[in-house]
Design a protein around this motif. Sequence first.
Motif, PDB file in Angstrom:
ATOM      1  N   GLY A 134     -27.701  22.664 -39.523  1.00 51.72           N
ATOM      2  CA  GLY A 134     -28.779  22.720 -40.511  1.00 51.72           C
ATOM      3  C   GLY A 134     -30.081  23.214 -39.923  1.00 51.72           C
ATOM      4  O   GLY A 134     -30.810  23.987 -40.539  1.00 51.72           O
ATOM      5  N   VAL A 135     -30.383  22.786 -38.701  1.00 52.89           N
ATOM      6  CA  VAL A 135     -31.613  23.221 -38.034  1.00 52.89           C
ATOM      7  C   VAL A 135     -31.531  24.711 -37.724  1.00 52.89           C
ATOM      8  O   VAL A 135     -32.485  25.457 -37.938  1.00 52.89           O
ATOM      9  CB  VAL A 135     -31.863  22.399 -36.741  1.00 52.89           C
ATOM     10  CG1 VAL A 135     -33.010  22.978 -35.937  1.00 52.89           C
ATOM     11  CG2 VAL A 135     -32.150  20.944 -37.098  1.00 52.89           C
ATOM     12  N   GLY A 136     -30.375  25.149 -37.229  1.00 55.07           N
ATOM     13  CA  GLY A 136     -30.207  26.559 -36.865  1.00 55.07           C
ATOM     14  C   GLY A 136     -30.305  27.499 -38.051  1.00 55.07           C
ATOM     15  O   GLY A 136     -30.800  28.614 -37.935  1.00 55.07           O
ATOM     16  N   SER A 137     -29.871  27.036 -39.220  1.00 55.68           N
ATOM     17  CA  SER A 137     -29.897  27.885 -40.407  1.00 55.68           C
ATOM     18  C   SER A 137     -31.203  27.764 -41.196  1.00 55.68           C
ATOM     19  O   SER A 137     -31.404  28.479 -42.170  1.00 55.68           O
ATOM     20  CB  SER A 137     -28.716  27.543 -41.313  1.00 55.68           C
ATOM     21  OG  SER A 137     -28.872  26.239 -41.834  1.00 55.68           O
ATOM     22  N   GLY A 138     -32.068  26.821 -40.787  1.00 49.05           N
ATOM     23  CA  GLY A 138     -33.339  26.645 -41.492  1.00 49.05           C
ATOM     24  C   GLY A 138     -33.252  25.734 -42.707  1.00 49.05           C
ATOM     25  O   GLY A 138     -34.216  25.577 -43.444  1.00 49.05           O
ATOM     26  N   ILE A 139     -32.078  25.113 -42.916  1.00 48.16           N
ATOM     27  CA  ILE A 139     -31.918  24.205 -44.052  1.00 48.16           C
ATOM     28  C   ILE A 139     -32.635  22.888 -43.786  1.00 48.16           C
ATOM     29  O   ILE A 139     -33.158  22.259 -44.700  1.00 48.16           O
ATOM     30  CB  ILE A 139     -30.418  23.960 -44.341  1.00 48.16           C
ATOM     31  CG1 ILE A 139     -29.766  25.244 -44.815  1.00 48.16           C
ATOM     32  CG2 ILE A 139     -30.216  22.843 -45.350  1.00 48.16           C
ATOM     33  CD1 ILE A 139     -28.261  25.156 -44.933  1.00 48.16           C
ATOM     34  N   SER A 140     -32.635  22.466 -42.528  1.00 51.16           N
ATOM     35  CA  SER A 140     -33.310  21.201 -42.171  1.00 51.16           C
ATOM     36  C   SER A 140     -34.282  21.439 -41.026  1.00 51.16           C
ATOM     37  O   SER A 140     -34.201  22.438 -40.316  1.00 51.16           O
ATOM     38  CB  SER A 140     -32.280  20.126 -41.811  1.00 51.16           C
ATOM     39  OG  SER A 140     -31.415  20.564 -40.793  1.00 51.16           O
TER      40      SER A 140
END
Length: 144
Positions: A134-140
């Motif tokens: 999630g962090v890597g994709s910008g979702i979180s």
Amino acid sequence: MFSKACEYGIRAVVYIAHKSLEGQRVSLKEIADAIDSPVAFTAKILQQLSRNGLVDSVKGASGGFEMSEGRIREVRLADIVSVVDGNRVYEGCGLGLKKCNEHKPCPVHWEFVEVRDRLKALLETTSIHDMTLGVGSGISYLKR
């Protein structure tokens, strides 16, 4: 629910894992900046996590913190919580009573037991790798 140290510990491990998957080792200062945590406090937390084998600490000029991909997939949120906060999140009364139990329950005892059980399941099944995606994709995010 978690101590501030535990919150920072989770955020730090997710950040280290995220950067490790990108092939980067990160410094203490970079981690503290990325998770919006005081450097000295972050150092103490990372020392605990490193001593317990959750993250790797490399000394020297090009040192810092990192995690292998296998460790990223293996470590669960429950591992971090256990190292930093112990098992207190799974025990205790929802109202803070010292003698609350199934024989003498507080008014929220049974509902709180259900919440604790769901929380335990979440912590034991969620890997750092899951959170890193999630962090890597910008979702979180780890900092706002």
